[in-house]
Design an enzyme around this catalytic site. Structure first.
Site, PDB file in Angstrom:
ATOM      1  N   ASP A   9     108.295   1.807   1.663  1.00 19.81           N
ATOM      2  CA  ASP A   9     107.842   0.455   1.292  1.00 19.81           C
ATOM      3  C   ASP A   9     108.581  -0.656   2.047  1.00 19.81           C
ATOM      4  O   ASP A   9     109.790  -0.861   1.868  1.00 19.81           O
ATOM      5  CB  ASP A   9     108.011   0.221  -0.215  1.00 19.81           C
ATOM      6  N   GLU A  40     102.860  -2.272   0.723  1.00 16.95           N
ATOM      7  CA  GLU A  40     102.446  -2.976  -0.507  1.00 16.95           C
ATOM      8  C   GLU A  40     103.357  -4.151  -0.874  1.00 16.95           C
ATOM      9  O   GLU A  40     102.956  -5.007  -1.651  1.00 16.95           O
ATOM     10  CB  GLU A  40     102.371  -1.997  -1.690  1.00 16.95           C
ATOM     11  N   ASN A  41     104.585  -4.184  -0.333  1.00 15.13           N
ATOM     12  CA  ASN A  41     105.512  -5.280  -0.643  1.00 15.13           C
ATOM     13  C   ASN A  41     105.840  -6.127   0.581  1.00 15.13           C
ATOM     14  O   ASN A  41     106.844  -6.852   0.593  1.00 15.13           O
ATOM     15  CB  ASN A  41     106.834  -4.720  -1.212  1.00 15.13           C
ATOM     16  N   ASN A  68     100.530  -0.074  -6.307  1.00 15.27           N
ATOM     17  CA  ASN A  68     100.225  -0.985  -7.412  1.00 15.27           C
ATOM     18  C   ASN A  68     100.267  -2.458  -7.026  1.00 15.27           C
ATOM     19  O   ASN A  68      99.662  -3.289  -7.691  1.00 15.27           O
ATOM     20  CB  ASN A  68     101.180  -0.726  -8.585  1.00 15.27           C
ATOM     21  N   HIS A  69     100.987  -2.800  -5.938  1.00 15.52           N
ATOM     22  CA  HIS A  69     101.080  -4.213  -5.544  1.00 15.52           C
ATOM     23  C   HIS A  69      99.978  -4.659  -4.574  1.00 15.52           C
ATOM     24  O   HIS A  69     100.007  -5.793  -4.100  1.00 15.52           O
ATOM     25  CB  HIS A  69     102.451  -4.503  -4.914  1.00 15.52           C
ATOM     26  N   HIS A 152     101.950   7.443  -4.383  1.00 13.14           N
ATOM     27  CA  HIS A 152     102.697   6.272  -4.848  1.00 13.14           C
ATOM     28  C   HIS A 152     102.880   6.404  -6.355  1.00 13.14           C
ATOM     29  O   HIS A 152     101.947   6.180  -7.127  1.00 13.14           O
ATOM     30  CB  HIS A 152     101.887   5.023  -4.494  1.00 13.14           C
ATOM     31  N   HIS A 177     107.178   4.119  -3.882  1.00 13.08           N
ATOM     32  CA  HIS A 177     107.151   3.236  -5.051  1.00 13.08           C
ATOM     33  C   HIS A 177     108.516   2.993  -5.704  1.00 13.08           C
ATOM     34  O   HIS A 177     108.785   1.897  -6.133  1.00 13.08           O
ATOM     35  CB  HIS A 177     106.171   3.719  -6.130  1.00 13.08           C
ATOM     36  N   HIS A 179     111.418   2.902  -4.317  1.00  9.89           N
ATOM     37  CA  HIS A 179     112.273   2.179  -3.369  1.00  9.89           C
ATOM     38  C   HIS A 179     113.653   2.814  -3.229  1.00  9.89           C
ATOM     39  O   HIS A 179     114.554   2.199  -2.653  1.00  9.89           O
ATOM     40  CB  HIS A 179     112.412   0.693  -3.746  1.00  9.89           C
TER      41      HIS A 179
END
Ligand SMILES: [Fe+2]
Ligand SMILES: [Fe+2]
Length: 279
Positions: A9, A40-41, A68-69, A152, A177, A179
């Site tokens: 991520d 995603e981040n 999810n993000h 994820h 996910h 991290h």
């Protein structure tokens, strides 16, 4: 053989800077044929914009996965409709924009299928990832011997179960996910490379990417706090999987963690084991 680099991520500007400055040397040094990154981040810790996605592609990322993000920035809804190299978890309900799979071509000409699914334990209760992933693999099967899955998910148990579920069916299953990089990389008995979590490409002096004070404060006093992406100690976390395009089996898995400085030093010095590189 095809060598696939998967980047954990990417969080905010510190994460993007690691990719911008480090990806070239990293790919040369590790002889990478294809780059996949979880994005995603990438936009200030929350979601992805077209501008940032296009930059990552320009800097050498071939396929972007998410989680999810993915919808945190509204423009991702339009972007994902026009950019097939950006994936969202395949097990979102029917009718959701975007796709959970992509057929990529590595630099050496080998076709690689990429699949993104999301777990359900302590997460959004979407469609069954264990059933959906099999359908996605099936859809790629006759065009790619090598298939790479980003699962994820929050729970290590769910991720490890997915590894066993797909052992012998795909070349690699890696988790994203949390991290936090796990140290359990291995090749499962039927030839699938597995790692529970690849970790985070972003600021490691943080609470999973967020500034320490507000994140810690929420645990201390349970009051709302504004979360900003941290900046300290940026590190790139990734994994390299080598696979045989004749059999689809993984032949090697190596997990990576580099500071910006170590990425800059890559062409000159090769650290020989993980302990040397990690801090
Ligand atoms: Fe993330
Ligand atoms: Fe996530």
């Amino acid at each position: 053989m095809v060598r696939i680099l998967f980047i954990g991520d990417i969080v905010g500007r510190p994460g993007r800077e690691l990719v911008r400055r480090g990806l070239g040397p990293l790919c040369d040094y590790h002889q990478v044929d294809l780059v996949i990154a979880n994005a995603e981040n990438a936009a200030a810790g929350f979601g992805l914009t077209r501008e940032i996605g296009d930059q990552l592609l320009e800097w050498g990322v071939d396929v972007m996965t998410s989680g999810n993000h993915i919808w945190d920035k509204k423009e991702a809804i339009d972007y994902i409709g026009t950019e097939p190299r950006l994936l969202r978890p395949a097990n979102f309900p029917a009718g959701v924009p975007g796709n959970g799979r992509y057929l990529a071509r590595a630099r050496n000409g080998v076709s690689v299928g990429v699949v993104n699914v999301m777990g359900r334990v302590f997460m959004l209760n979407i469609d069954d990832p264990f059933a959906v992933v099999l359908r996605e693999i099936e859809a790629l099967r006759d065009r790619a011997r090598i298939i790479f899955v980003d699962f994820h998910a929050e729970a290590t148990s769910e991720k490890i179960a997915m590894g066993w579920h797909l052992d012998g069916r795909v070349s690699a299953v890696v988790g994203t996910h949390t991290h936090v990089q796990t140290a359990d990389e291995r090749i499962l008995p039927k030839g699938t490379a597995f790692l529970t979590d690849v970790g985070m490409t972003g600021p490691h002096d943080s609470v999973i990417g967020v500034e320490i004070a507000p994140a810690l404060g929420r645990f201390l006093n349970a009051m709302p706090a504004r979360f900003e992406t941290a900046t300290g100690n940026p590190r790139l976390n990734a994994v390299i999987v080598e696979a045989d395009e004749q059999t689809g089996r993984a032949t090697e898995i190596e997990r990576l963690s580099y500071s910006m400085e170590e990425l800059g030093d890559l062409p000159e010095v090769r650290a020989t084991n993980y302990e040397v590189r990690s801090k």
